[in-house]
Design an enzyme around this catalytic site. Structure first.
Site, mmCIF file in Angstrom:
data_model
loop_
_atom_site.group_PDB
_atom_site.id
_atom_site.type_symbol
_atom_site.label_atom_id
_atom_site.label_comp_id
_atom_site.label_asym_id
_atom_site.label_seq_id
_atom_site.Cartn_x
_atom_site.Cartn_y
_atom_site.Cartn_z
ATOM 1 N N ARG A 1 0.861 -1.189 0.000
ATOM 2 C CA ARG A 1 0.000 0.000 0.000
ATOM 3 C C ARG A 1 0.890 1.229 0.000
ATOM 4 O O ARG A 1 1.920 1.263 0.699
ATOM 5 C CB ARG A 1 -0.899 0.035 1.241
ATOM 6 C CG ARG A 1 -2.098 -0.918 1.197
ATOM 7 C CD ARG A 1 -3.128 -0.539 0.123
ATOM 8 N NE ARG A 1 -4.235 -1.484 0.056
ATOM 9 C CZ ARG A 1 -4.296 -2.557 -0.734
ATOM 10 N NH1 ARG A 1 -3.312 -2.833 -1.554
ATOM 11 N NH2 ARG A 1 -5.356 -3.339 -0.709
ATOM 12 N N GLU B 1 -2.568 7.509 -4.969
ATOM 13 C CA GLU B 1 -2.952 6.845 -6.223
ATOM 14 C C GLU B 1 -4.422 6.998 -6.585
ATOM 15 O O GLU B 1 -4.802 6.848 -7.746
ATOM 16 C CB GLU B 1 -2.583 5.356 -6.166
ATOM 17 C CG GLU B 1 -3.438 4.529 -5.221
ATOM 18 C CD GLU B 1 -3.046 3.044 -5.221
ATOM 19 O OE1 GLU B 1 -1.856 2.737 -5.018
ATOM 20 O OE2 GLU B 1 -3.953 2.208 -5.410
ATOM 21 N N HIS C 1 -0.799 -0.268 -9.709
ATOM 22 C CA HIS C 1 -1.528 -1.211 -8.857
ATOM 23 C C HIS C 1 -2.045 -2.404 -9.671
ATOM 24 O O HIS C 1 -3.243 -2.657 -9.739
ATOM 25 C CB HIS C 1 -2.686 -0.489 -8.143
ATOM 26 C CG HIS C 1 -3.035 -1.152 -6.833
ATOM 27 N ND1 HIS C 1 -3.361 -0.456 -5.708
ATOM 28 C CD2 HIS C 1 -3.096 -2.467 -6.477
ATOM 29 C CE1 HIS C 1 -3.628 -1.293 -4.717
ATOM 30 N NE2 HIS C 1 -3.462 -2.532 -5.170
HETATM 31 P P1 NAD Z 1 -1.294 -11.393 5.134
HETATM 32 O O1 NAD Z 1 -2.324 -10.929 6.116
HETATM 33 O O2 NAD Z 1 -1.206 -12.838 4.795
HETATM 34 O O3 NAD Z 1 0.161 -10.925 5.649
HETATM 35 C C1 NAD Z 1 0.427 -9.659 6.162
HETATM 36 C C2 NAD Z 1 1.522 -9.805 7.193
HETATM 37 O O4 NAD Z 1 1.924 -8.500 7.622
HETATM 38 C C3 NAD Z 1 1.062 -10.566 8.450
HETATM 39 O O5 NAD Z 1 1.920 -11.654 8.700
HETATM 40 C C4 NAD Z 1 1.124 -9.513 9.551
HETATM 41 O O6 NAD Z 1 1.464 -10.050 10.809
HETATM 42 C C5 NAD Z 1 2.227 -8.615 9.000
HETATM 43 N N1 NAD Z 1 2.288 -7.317 9.671
HETATM 44 C C6 NAD Z 1 1.288 -6.618 10.280
HETATM 45 N N2 NAD Z 1 1.779 -5.510 10.852
HETATM 46 C C7 NAD Z 1 3.121 -5.512 10.606
HETATM 47 C C8 NAD Z 1 4.190 -4.642 10.960
HETATM 48 N N3 NAD Z 1 3.979 -3.546 11.715
HETATM 49 N N4 NAD Z 1 5.434 -4.947 10.536
HETATM 50 C C9 NAD Z 1 5.668 -6.052 9.810
HETATM 51 N N5 NAD Z 1 4.701 -6.936 9.457
HETATM 52 C C10 NAD Z 1 3.443 -6.653 9.839
HETATM 53 O O7 NAD Z 1 -1.521 -10.487 3.831
HETATM 54 P P2 NAD Z 1 -1.043 -10.798 2.343
HETATM 55 O O8 NAD Z 1 -2.098 -11.550 1.631
HETATM 56 O O9 NAD Z 1 0.339 -11.338 2.378
HETATM 57 O O10 NAD Z 1 -1.029 -9.305 1.747
HETATM 58 C C11 NAD Z 1 -0.118 -8.334 2.212
HETATM 59 C C12 NAD Z 1 -0.508 -6.985 1.675
HETATM 60 O O11 NAD Z 1 -0.335 -6.968 0.261
HETATM 61 C C13 NAD Z 1 -1.994 -6.616 1.861
HETATM 62 O O12 NAD Z 1 -2.236 -6.063 3.125
HETATM 63 C C14 NAD Z 1 -2.216 -5.598 0.776
HETATM 64 O O13 NAD Z 1 -1.993 -4.302 1.292
HETATM 65 C C15 NAD Z 1 -1.146 -5.930 -0.260
HETATM 66 N N6 NAD Z 1 -1.708 -6.376 -1.541
HETATM 67 C C16 NAD Z 1 -1.399 -5.691 -2.667
HETATM 68 C C17 NAD Z 1 -1.897 -6.095 -3.886
HETATM 69 C C18 NAD Z 1 -1.542 -5.400 -5.188
HETATM 70 O O14 NAD Z 1 -2.168 -5.658 -6.217
HETATM 71 N N7 NAD Z 1 -0.562 -4.518 -5.219
HETATM 72 C C19 NAD Z 1 -2.736 -7.208 -3.944
HETATM 73 C C20 NAD Z 1 -3.008 -7.910 -2.757
HETATM 74 C C21 NAD Z 1 -2.496 -7.491 -1.566
#
Ligand code: NAD
Length: 331
Positions: free
Chosen positions: A234, A263, A295
């Site tokens: 994000r 964005e 994105h």
């Molecule tokens: P997920 O919930 O499986 O993993 C997220 C991880 O981040 C968790 O393990 C959590 O404990 C950790 N986390 C939370 N706070 C934290 C901190 N302060 N420091 C370090 N780690 C921390 O989620 P995911 O499916 O792996 O997705 C991750 C992110 O990817 C989503 O939140 C979303 O913002 C982003 N995303 C982007 C796109 C894109 O098209 N660009 C698509 C899907 C997801």
């Protein structure tokens, strides 16, 4: 169920309609982003389906609730665009898509890393122009380098596994460590050690109050000089002005972002014949060692199919009064 679908691009319409074939919900598609101005379009719709740059804040939820909306379904994993507490106050259920191909995003992050390190986009632009000179296109071997992963959930763990396959040492930081990440051959370290040791840092944590500007002037100063930063999570995770300053000084050796804090007014639209007034993004794209994509990390056939199917299944479950497996609740 009558459902207003906001930010509906051509692929949203096609793929959501396909997923809806059997369920038969009445889908009303709108190109518009959901805002206080466009919320009126959802009048009489029990469900509202949104995407990452729709604004589902307290004011919008207030309007939606008065118009009869009882559920908001976001076609994304992240839900930082939704005021969950305000939704709960109105008794509006919020669902997201917890599970869709995490490979789509992890693989894209690797693609960005390769592109920025080996200057692939620049090289392609050159050859289109008949310029086959290699000056300025030198990268480094990733084999043997150290890669830091901030956020080691589904996407971060897959990214880690791919990078260990490249022969990288992979370090991780996450307040909730998990064994999948370690099974990928990676290890957890304190964030300071991750920053000071990593040649590449890739962000895979959600945007929350705790992670807002997790990359800022302070953390960039603690990073290894010349490090490459990848952000597919994000935009709000990175203080873009601080990143620009670090790029200018050489502290940051490269930056590849698929997400950008501002964005909402830019991405998912063709602005190629318009004047772009956002000077920050214009400055960013002017750097030779920066890649910006709009994105698109999630944008694979597999991921979109799963996103649309899960969204329709959630709406159907809500209509039948069943338990919502993908419901977001206040933490
Ligand atoms: P997920 O919930 O499986 O993993 C997220 C991880 O981040 C968790 O393990 C959590 O404990 C950790 N986390 C939370 N706070 C934290 C901190 N302060 N420091 C370090 N780690 C921390 O989620 P995911 O499916 O792996 O997705 C991750 C992110 O990817 C989503 O939140 C979303 O913002 C982003 N995303 C982007 C796109 C894109 O098209 N660009 C698509 C899907 C997801």
């Amino acid at each position: 169920m009558k459902t207003a679908v906001f930010s509906a691009r051509r692929y949203d319409r096609t793929m959501l309609a396909r997923a809806n074939e059997r369920a038969g919900h009445e889908l009303r598609f709108f190109d518009d982003r959901l805002t206080t101005a466009s919320a009126v379009l959802a009048e009489g719709c029990e469900a509202v389906c949104v995407f990452v740059n729709d604004s589902v804040d307290a004011e919008v939820l207030d309007i939606l609730a008065k118009q009869g909306t009882r559920m908001v379904a976001t076609r994304s994993t992240g839900y930082n665009q939704i005021d969950i507490a305000a939704a709960a106050r109105h008794g509006i259920a919020v669902v997201r898509v917890t599970d869709y191909s995490p490979y789509s995003v992890a693989e894209f992050a690797v693609g960005l890393l390769l592109a920025v390190n080996r200057k692939i986009a620049r090289a392609s632009a050159r050859t289109r122009d008949g310029n086959f000179d290699l000056d300025g296109l030198m990268g480094v071997d990733l084999h043997g380098r150290t890669v830091g992963v901030i956020g080691t959930g589904k996407i971060g763990s897959i990214f880690a596994r791919i990078m260990t396959g490249f022969g990288c040492t992979v370090l991780g930081h996450d307040p909730h460590p998990n064994s999948t990440f370690e099974a990928a051959g990676a290890r957890y370290v304190p964030v300071d050690e991750l920053l000071s040791s990593s040649d590449v840092v890739s962000l895979h944590c959600p945007l929350t109050d705790a992670t807002k500007y997790i990359v800022n002037a302070n953390s960039l100063a603690r990073a290894k000089r010349g490090c490459i930063l990848i952000n597919t999570s994000r935009g709000g995770l990175v203080d873009t002005e601080a990143a620009i300053a670090a790029l200018k000084s050489g502290q940051l050796g490269g930056l590849a972002i698929d997400v950008y804090e501002q964005e909402a007014s830019l991405f998912f639209q063709d602005l190629s014949s318009k004047i772009i007034c956002d000077d920050v993004i214009q400055r960013l794209v002017s750097f030779p060692n920066v890649i910006v994509t709009g994105h698109q990390a999630f944008f694979t056939v597999e991921a979109i199919g799963q996103i649309m199917q899960t969204t329709i299944d959630s709406i159907s479950a809500f209509e039948r009064g069943e338990k919502l497996v993908n419901e977001v609740s206040i933490e």
